[in-house]
Design an enzyme around this catalytic site. Structure first.
Site, PDB file in Angstrom:
ATOM      1  N   ASP A  22       0.825  -1.207   0.000  1.00 37.27           N
ATOM      2  CA  ASP A  22       0.000   0.000   0.000  1.00 37.27           C
ATOM      3  C   ASP A  22       0.863   1.263   0.000  1.00 37.27           C
ATOM      4  O   ASP A  22       1.959   1.278   0.558  1.00 37.27           O
ATOM      5  CB  ASP A  22      -0.915  -0.013   1.240  1.00 37.27           C
ATOM      6  CG  ASP A  22      -2.006   1.042   1.151  1.00 37.27           C
ATOM      7  OD1 ASP A  22      -2.401   1.393   0.026  1.00 37.27           O
ATOM      8  OD2 ASP A  22      -2.457   1.518   2.208  1.00 37.27           O
ATOM      9  N   HIS A  39       1.879   3.494  -9.081  1.00 41.43           N
ATOM     10  CA  HIS A  39       1.654   2.066  -9.332  1.00 41.43           C
ATOM     11  C   HIS A  39       2.776   1.492 -10.204  1.00 41.43           C
ATOM     12  O   HIS A  39       3.232   0.369  -9.977  1.00 41.43           O
ATOM     13  CB  HIS A  39       0.300   1.845 -10.004  1.00 41.43           C
ATOM     14  CG  HIS A  39      -0.866   2.277  -9.153  1.00 41.43           C
ATOM     15  ND1 HIS A  39      -1.013   1.884  -7.839  1.00 41.43           N
ATOM     16  CD2 HIS A  39      -1.929   3.080  -9.425  1.00 41.43           C
ATOM     17  CE1 HIS A  39      -2.128   2.415  -7.345  1.00 41.43           C
ATOM     18  NE2 HIS A  39      -2.696   3.152  -8.285  1.00 41.43           N
ATOM     19  N   LEU A 133       9.562 -20.933  -5.212  1.00 43.89           N
ATOM     20  CA  LEU A 133       8.614 -20.050  -4.525  1.00 43.89           C
ATOM     21  C   LEU A 133       7.190 -20.203  -5.078  1.00 43.89           C
ATOM     22  O   LEU A 133       6.987 -20.208  -6.288  1.00 43.89           O
ATOM     23  CB  LEU A 133       9.059 -18.588  -4.702  1.00 43.89           C
ATOM     24  CG  LEU A 133       8.132 -17.538  -4.093  1.00 43.89           C
ATOM     25  CD1 LEU A 133       8.231 -17.554  -2.574  1.00 43.89           C
ATOM     26  CD2 LEU A 133       8.467 -16.139  -4.617  1.00 43.89           C
TER      27      LEU A 133
END
Ligand code: IPE
Ligand code: IPE
Ligand code: MG
Length: 247
Positions: A22, A39, A133
């Site tokens: 955030d 962004h 991962l």
């Protein structure tokens, strides 16, 4: 799914980290830039972090990239966010695949453009056998909606006589969540100074350790992640039990 026990564990059994990324908008605004630049910078930060993670033996990483509630934002912004996901999959998929990363996207596929649904399906299919991962990407995700969705699936199976309602338990419930088969996060990190979970992983966070990082997401990096992990390592997880009190 890959057997999680085959994955190497790091100190204190930290296996799964979840990230609420955030602060992109504020990062941009503080520089006099449009929000979408925040962004775009956030995506660069994520790319760098994924590269830096290679030497850290975390088994699962869950990223909150777009919430269903984010559709409340102006179309100008949501279109840019859709465009960034397209960019992420087209530019980064081959590198992630060659690094043995398995990609799983969780959330609703209803509202998202068809070409993005196809990109997601392609990324999941390409990486399905990877054993490194496990990258769980929460996109068009809502924790409440995930719980309602699981409840509906179980109710339908019960109505058909496939599940005995009296036997509904944690295992059955979890196997109907988007995150079925993935252990709960050990640590959740939220950047951007807000102290809330914003409808993220409401079921799965029940005993996760929570860490709030003041910095805005575009300023996050491996050093800050290490600080969060060190903090996690200093905590005592009790899961409701008492430890070393009765000898
Ligand atoms: C997080 O950054 C990214 C998404 C929610 C998609 P924000 O866009 O929420 O940034 P702030 O919180 O407004 O600074
Ligand atoms: C949470 O951030 C969602 C993502 C990071 C994708 P928001 O910016 O949407 O959360 P609120 O509105 O501050 O609670
Ligand atoms: Mg925000």
């Amino acid at each position: 799914m890959t057997n999680p026990s085959s994955r190497t564990k790091i100190k204190k059994e930290i296996s799964h980290i979840a990230l609420i990324m955030d602060g992109n908008g504020r990062w941009a605004r503080s520089r006099g830039l449009p929000r979408y630049e925040g962004h775009a910078q956030g995506l660069r930060t994520l790319r760098k972090l994924l590269r830096d993670l290679k030497n850290l033996n975390i088994n699962y990483l869950t990223l909150f990239t777009f919430s269903i509630d984010n559709w409340k934002r102006p179309k100008e912004e949501t279109s840019k966010l859709m465009q960034l996901l397209r960019k992420f999959i087209s530019n980064d998929l081959s590198e992630l695949h060659s690094n043995n990363v398995r990609i799983k996207v969780i959330g609703s596929r209803n509202e998202i453009p068809k070409d993005i649904v196809d990109l997601i399906k392609g990324a999941e299919a390409l990486t399905v056998n990877n054993t490194g991962l496990y990258l769980q990407v929460a996109f068009n995700y809502s924790g409440r909606q995930e719980i309602i969705n699981a409840t509906k699936k179980i109710a339908i199976a019960s109505a058909k006589g496939e599940i005995d309602p009296n036997k509904i338990d944690n295992t059955i419930f979890e196997s109907n969540l988007y995150s079925a088969g993935v252990p709960d996060p050990d640590l959740i990190i939220r950047t951007g100074s807000e102290k809330r979970v914003s409808n993220f992983l409401l079921w799965q966070l029940s005993y996760s350790e929570v860490y709030f990082e003041e910095c805005l997401w575009p300023d996050f990096n491996k050093n800050k992640l290490d600080l969060a992990i060190n903090d996690y390592n200093s905590r005592s997880r009790r899961f409701g039990n008492v430890i070393n009190e009765y000898k």
